[in-house]
Design an enzyme around this catalytic site. Structure first.
Site, short mmCIF file in Angstrom:
data_model
loop_
_atom_site.label_atom_id
_atom_site.label_comp_id
_atom_site.label_asym_id
_atom_site.label_seq_id
_atom_site.Cartn_x
_atom_site.Cartn_y
_atom_site.Cartn_z
N GLY A 14 -0.85 3.15 1.79
CA GLY A 14 -1.77 2.41 0.94
C GLY A 14 -3.20 2.61 1.40
O GLY A 14 -4.03 1.71 1.28
N GLY A 15 -3.48 3.80 1.90
CA GLY A 15 -4.79 4.07 2.48
C GLY A 15 -5.92 4.16 1.48
O GLY A 15 -7.09 4.20 1.88
N ARG A 16 -5.61 4.17 0.18
CA ARG A 16 -6.66 4.20 -0.85
C ARG A 16 -6.76 2.88 -1.58
O ARG A 16 -7.46 2.78 -2.60
CB ARG A 16 -6.39 5.33 -1.84
CG ARG A 16 -6.36 6.71 -1.22
CD ARG A 16 -7.70 7.07 -0.60
NE ARG A 16 -8.71 7.34 -1.60
CZ ARG A 16 -10.01 7.48 -1.33
NH1 ARG A 16 -10.44 7.37 -0.09
NH2 ARG A 16 -10.87 7.73 -2.29
N PHE A 18 -7.68 -1.36 -1.63
CA PHE A 18 -8.87 -2.13 -1.24
C PHE A 18 -8.96 -2.29 0.27
O PHE A 18 -9.93 -1.86 0.91
CB PHE A 18 -8.81 -3.48 -1.95
CG PHE A 18 -9.83 -4.49 -1.51
CD1 PHE A 18 -11.14 -4.12 -1.24
CD2 PHE A 18 -9.48 -5.83 -1.37
CE1 PHE A 18 -12.09 -5.05 -0.82
CE2 PHE A 18 -10.42 -6.77 -0.97
CZ PHE A 18 -11.71 -6.37 -0.69
N LYS A 165 5.85 -10.74 -1.94
CA LYS A 165 5.23 -10.51 -0.63
C LYS A 165 5.93 -11.34 0.45
O LYS A 165 6.08 -10.88 1.59
CB LYS A 165 3.74 -10.87 -0.68
CG LYS A 165 2.89 -9.91 -1.47
CD LYS A 165 2.71 -8.57 -0.76
CE LYS A 165 1.72 -8.67 0.36
NZ LYS A 165 1.42 -7.34 0.96
#
Length: 562
Positions: A14-16, A18, A165
């Site tokens: 999820g490096g791109r 927020f 989550k």
């Protein structure tokens, strides 16, 4: 912060996203990490003008200190390919994972986390740090004052995303110390900052809507907000703590905030005022706010949607209505976390980064000075508008007294209309005769003259009225415009009910209120229009939810027949 050579190689899943983008830049800035950016886009697209995030990543890619790999967390082989050879995984999923439906969100968030854990165990990854959310303990029915990690998961989460989550976080914590994998989770509260696609955009949506006219919630409602840079810093602190303080950190979850609880309303106003939006002055009673929140929630449940066009209002109203503050002493003590960016600096940086959402204040100021109010436009903006809106108080007062006197003379003196008219003309005659004896200038006032332009305007108005009435009659005769038919029918009914049956009373009320209602409406025009807008929006949402429910039930019945 890093104690062994292997831990210098990490993967940010999820490096791109927020939070992920901020985490990647912070890891690269430290200089002792080899960062593998993993995300769901097939190829990496960098913005050469983005000096804060993409330029540092571009430089790191060219030097070999960073790399990019595509990953689909729903596919275990894809995850293995992304993390193989690393010893640390930061898992930062996107909060837009539930945009479509529950099943899609479940496969990405819950099943995705299971695939990541299994892949980490196969690839002998040492540490997994999961970015969760403080909303896993929030149910929007109870307030949380300085809550800590002893709080249980909410039995009924505020939305599907929070529920998923919570499941994913619990899965991560249960996997701790299995096959040599150490895990922990962070629970940041109300994350904001540059690149935010949830909190501030939702505030702006509300500011542009009819809700912007009113103060929502209580002034004493407090919330914890977390600047995104502090979340990235906390994730790195958690990784270092897993190395040096394994027993007190592994398998644990920690709340993360800016350590500066603030009034929800004040935080929102600082953001919006920084973007040029004005501070509302009218406050909704708590009972009204609660009722509207309930109505919106019911509509959301009916449509089975959590991220539609109305979710911004729903989320912000919920945020403003409950106190949610958290105790971060565990994070401070065990992972040695402390904010690196203060709340004030974070708000300023966020406002600067969202300048494209700013309202053009200069045009608003000009509008206030040069645009007529809606009521003035309705009244034609001429002499009648000046009188009824009390622009010249002396003239308006004399006109009001004159209207009241005429009403009394014709309708309250128990005389016939002919008798009242005759007596009024007699009084006017005596008055003019007496005044003419005292002033020779009176003759100039008695000279009656109509200009050619005035007569043309008068005739044009008569023709327009005639043409308008003819158009209405023609439309009624064709029998196709039901809306017009209902309007005319209702108008005639009320004309008969009030003006014919109760003509004196109706006329008196109209004359009296015409000098009051127009003026009051103009003074509170924004508030009244805002309230009307909210009622219209609630009505529209209700109709949409009913139609959606009807279509869903129809589809289910068709499937059952098949």
């Amino acid at each position: 912060m890093v104690s062994d050579h292997k831990s210098k190689t990490c993967v940010v899943i999820g490096g791109r996203t927020f939070v992920g983008r901020h985490l990647v830049v912070r890891l690269l800035t430290l200089g002792n990490w080899i960062v593998r950016v993993a995300d769901s886009t097939q190829s990496l697209k960098l913005d050469p003008d983005d000096y804060d995030y993409d330029v540092p990543l571009s430089n790191a890619l060219s030097t070999g200190s960073a790399s990019y790999v595509y990953v689909d967390v729903r596919n275990k082989k894809s995850v293995i390919n992304a993390i193989d050879g690393s010893s640390v995984v930061f898992y930062v999923d996107d909060d837009s994972s539930c945009n479509h439906d529950f099943f899609s969100g479940y496969t990405i968030i819950v099943q995705g986390v299971k695939n990541v854990i299994s892949a980490c165990q196969e690839c002998k990854v040492k540490r997994l740090i999961y970015n969760s959310t403080a909303d896993v303990v929030l149910d929007n029915s109870h307030e949380i004052h300085n809550g800590n990690e002893t709080l249980l998961y909410a039995t009924k989460c505020k939305n599907v995303y929070s529920e998923l989550k919570a499941q994913a976080e619990a899965t991560v914590l249960l996997a701790n110390d299995m096959d040599g994998l150490l895990t922990c989770a962070l629970r940041p509260s109300n994350v904001f900052g540059p690149g935010d696609n949830q909190l501030l955009p939702s505030l702006v949506d509300v500011a542009k809507s009819s809700w912007a006219k009113f103060v929502i919630g209580s002034d004493v409602t407090m919330c914890d907000y977390t600047y995104v840079e502090n979340v990235a810093h906390a994730l790195i602190c958690a990784e270092a703590a897993l190395v040096s303080h394994m027993i007190t950190v592994s398998g644990k979850a920690f709340f993360i905030t800016n350590l500066e609880p603030v009034s929800s309303w004040e935080f929102s106003l600082r953001m919006l005022e920084g973007l040029g939006y004005y501070r509302p002055m009218v406050k909704f009673p708590n009972l009204v706010v609660s009722l509207m929140v309930y109505l919106i929630k019911v509509m959301h449940l009916k449509t089975n949607s959590r991220h539609n066009s109305n979710s911004s209002v729903h989320n912000i109203v919920q945020l403003m209505s409950h106190t949610t503050t958290y105790d971060c002493s565990a994070a401070q003590h065990h992972i040695e976390y402390s904010p690196v960016v203060s709340l004030d600096v974070g708000i300023t940086s966020t406002i600067e980064s969202f300048s494209h959402l700013a309202k053009d204040s200069s045009s608003v100021i000009l509008d206030e000075f040069y645009e007529q109010s809606d009521m003035a436009q309705l009244l034609g903006g001429g002499e009648v508008a000046e009188i009824l809106l009390w622009r010249d108080e002396r003239k308006s007062f004399f006109c009001f007294c004159g209207v009241v006197s005429l009403f009394y003379w014709f309708f309250l003196c128990e005389r016939t209309t002919v008798s009242s008219t005759a007596q009024l003309l007699l009084l006017i005659t005596f008055f003019l005769y007496g005044y003419s004896l005292l002033s020779t200038e009176m003759s100039s006032y008695l000279h009656f003259e109509v200009s050619e332009k005035g007569m043309r305007n008068f005739v044009r108005n008569i023709v327009n009225i005639w043409n308008g009435a003819s158009h209405v009659v023609r439309s009624l005769a064709q029998g196709r415009n039901w809306s017009l038919f209902l309007k005319v029918g209702v108008s005639l009914y009320f004309f008969k009910l009030f003006l014919v049956n109760y003509f004196p009373v109706s006329l008196g009320l109209v004359l009296a209120f015409s000098f009051i209602l127009f003026f009051v409406y103009e003074q509170y025009e924004d508030e009244i229009q805002g309230l009307i807008g909210i009622l219209n929006e609630l009505t529209r949402q209700y109709v949409v939810s009913e139609i959606s429910l009807l279509l869903t039930n129809t589809s289910i019945r068709k499937c059952q027949k098949m």
